[in-house]
Design a protein around this motif. Structure first.
Motif, short mmCIF file in Angstrom:
data_model
loop_
_atom_site.label_atom_id
_atom_site.label_comp_id
_atom_site.label_asym_id
_atom_site.label_seq_id
_atom_site.Cartn_x
_atom_site.Cartn_y
_atom_site.Cartn_z
N UNK A 124 24.90 15.15 26.44
CA UNK A 124 25.56 14.27 27.40
C UNK A 124 26.95 14.86 27.66
N UNK A 125 27.17 15.38 28.86
CA UNK A 125 28.42 16.11 29.13
C UNK A 125 29.39 15.32 30.01
N UNK A 126 28.93 14.24 30.63
CA UNK A 126 29.83 13.44 31.46
C UNK A 126 29.28 12.04 31.62
N UNK A 127 30.20 11.06 31.56
CA UNK A 127 29.90 9.66 31.84
C UNK A 127 30.99 9.13 32.76
N UNK A 128 30.59 8.34 33.76
CA UNK A 128 31.59 7.79 34.67
C UNK A 128 31.13 6.44 35.19
#
Length: 350
Positions: A124-128
């Motif tokens: 998981x490299x990005x959450x927004x």
């Protein structure tokens, strides 16, 4: 909160399986595991005002790893890669070098081989949460994995809009020329009670389908759908004139300009009032009505049986790596692979 993460306590190859849940203002939510980027839940409010999960799967993650499930493995809700569908004899030639892939479907390579992208833990490299909830997963596929050439870095981002659109955006780059053909393998059922999808109304913008050999490998020949049971251009019930023993397991060439984001298919169901429209930049869509589905202990203890779901797998032409007349599926170091597919759910009046 529009994003929720949950740890499972289950580790595969030293990495923990984690779920990410995206939700919007309409009460829609999607649950995705970092294992195979499996879409485990896709819950929407139907025309009766009742929350309804429209994808097949399991209540417990452990069931995706059970011997019984893997023995008749249907790729429930997972990403497919490096190469979707079948590659004839698991072989191809690239830049005068012959490659042999893993054979996991008779003499052919299916959905990337024995341990494809569907069985990998993705980072998981990005959450927004702004402007809309999204999560980005990444997997690094090493040179030689399942016989494919080159190190390949793949990212897949999921965005959930307030218009009930789940947007899948794929991107990849490589250090060496390699075939790539990605898709996602969600099994949909829009009925309130599940069961056979023959009464779903399906429309697909495709004037041709791709001939297949006896093991469902694309041969390179395009066949017109006109005056055949493959004609979904005006829409019809899936079971209207199908072969009841075979259903559908064919690839349809979409009527579109190459690379353009357009409507591939729209499927509606009367009891729920739900419609699923699928948009894609990809040139073909593979329609599969789950003939080989046999999954015990699905959600709520259901036994998923043949024809209890439909899949619309947006991708490039299968076996294109062996058919020069088809759009190329070769990614080279100076290029970026990119595709977008959108699952949009809407409500029809009952």
């Amino acid at each position: 909160m529009n994003i929720k993460q949950e740890q499972t306590g289950i580790f595969i190859d030293g990495k923990e399986v984690i779920s990410v849940e995206l939700s919007n203002s309409k009460g829609t939510y999607v649950k995705i595991f970092n294992y195979g980027t499996i879409i485990n839940k896709f819950v929407v409010t139907n025309a009766k005002g009742i929350p309804q999960d429209i994808v097949l799967g399991f209540d417990k993650f452990e069931d995706y790893l059970s011997e019984d499930y893997l023995a008749n493995y249907p790729y429930l809700g997972a990403i497919i890669g490096r190469y979707a569908n079948r590659v004839k004899n698991g072989q191809f030639e690239l830049d005068e070098i012959a490659y042999q892939l893993a054979k996991n479907n008779g003499d052919d390579c299916l959905h990337g081989g024995i341990n494809g992208f569907d069985k990998k833990i993705w980072d998981i490299v990005a959450l927004s949460e702004s402007p809309i909830p999204s999560v980005t997963f990444q997997y690094f596929s090493l040179d030689g994995e399942e016989g494919f050439s080159g190190d390949l870095a793949v990212q897949l981002r999921f965005d959930l809009t307030d218009n009930n659109e789940l947007i899948l955006t794929y991107q990849a780059d490589t250090d060496e020329a390699t075939p790539i053909n990605l898709t996602h393998h969600s099994y949909f059922n829009l009925s309130v009670h599940g069961g056979n999808v023959k009464t779903h109304f399906h429309q697909m913008n495709a004037s041709h389908w791709l001939e297949q050999d006896g093991n469902f490998v694309v041969t390179g020949k395009l066949i017109p759908v006109a005056d055949t049971f493959h004609d979904f251009r005006k829409g019809k019930l899936i079971g209207e004139n199908w072969n009841e023993e075979q259903g559908y397991d064919q690839t349809y060439v979409l009527d579109k300009s190459y690379g353009e984001l357009t409507l591939a298919s729209k499927t509606t169901e009367a009891s729920s009032g739900l419609s699923l429209s699928i948009f894609t930049t990809e040139p073909v869509a593979h329609l599969y009505t789950a003939k080989y589905l046999d999954v015990k202990h699905g959600k709520g203890g259901k036994h998923y049986q043949p024809f209890d779901a439909f899949c619309v797998e947006t991708q490039h032409h299968p076996n294109a790596v062996n058919i020069p007349d088809f759009p190329s599926t070769i990614l080279r170091p100076d290029d970026i692979y990119h595709q977008t597919t959108i699952y949009k759910v809407s409500i029809n009046e009952l």
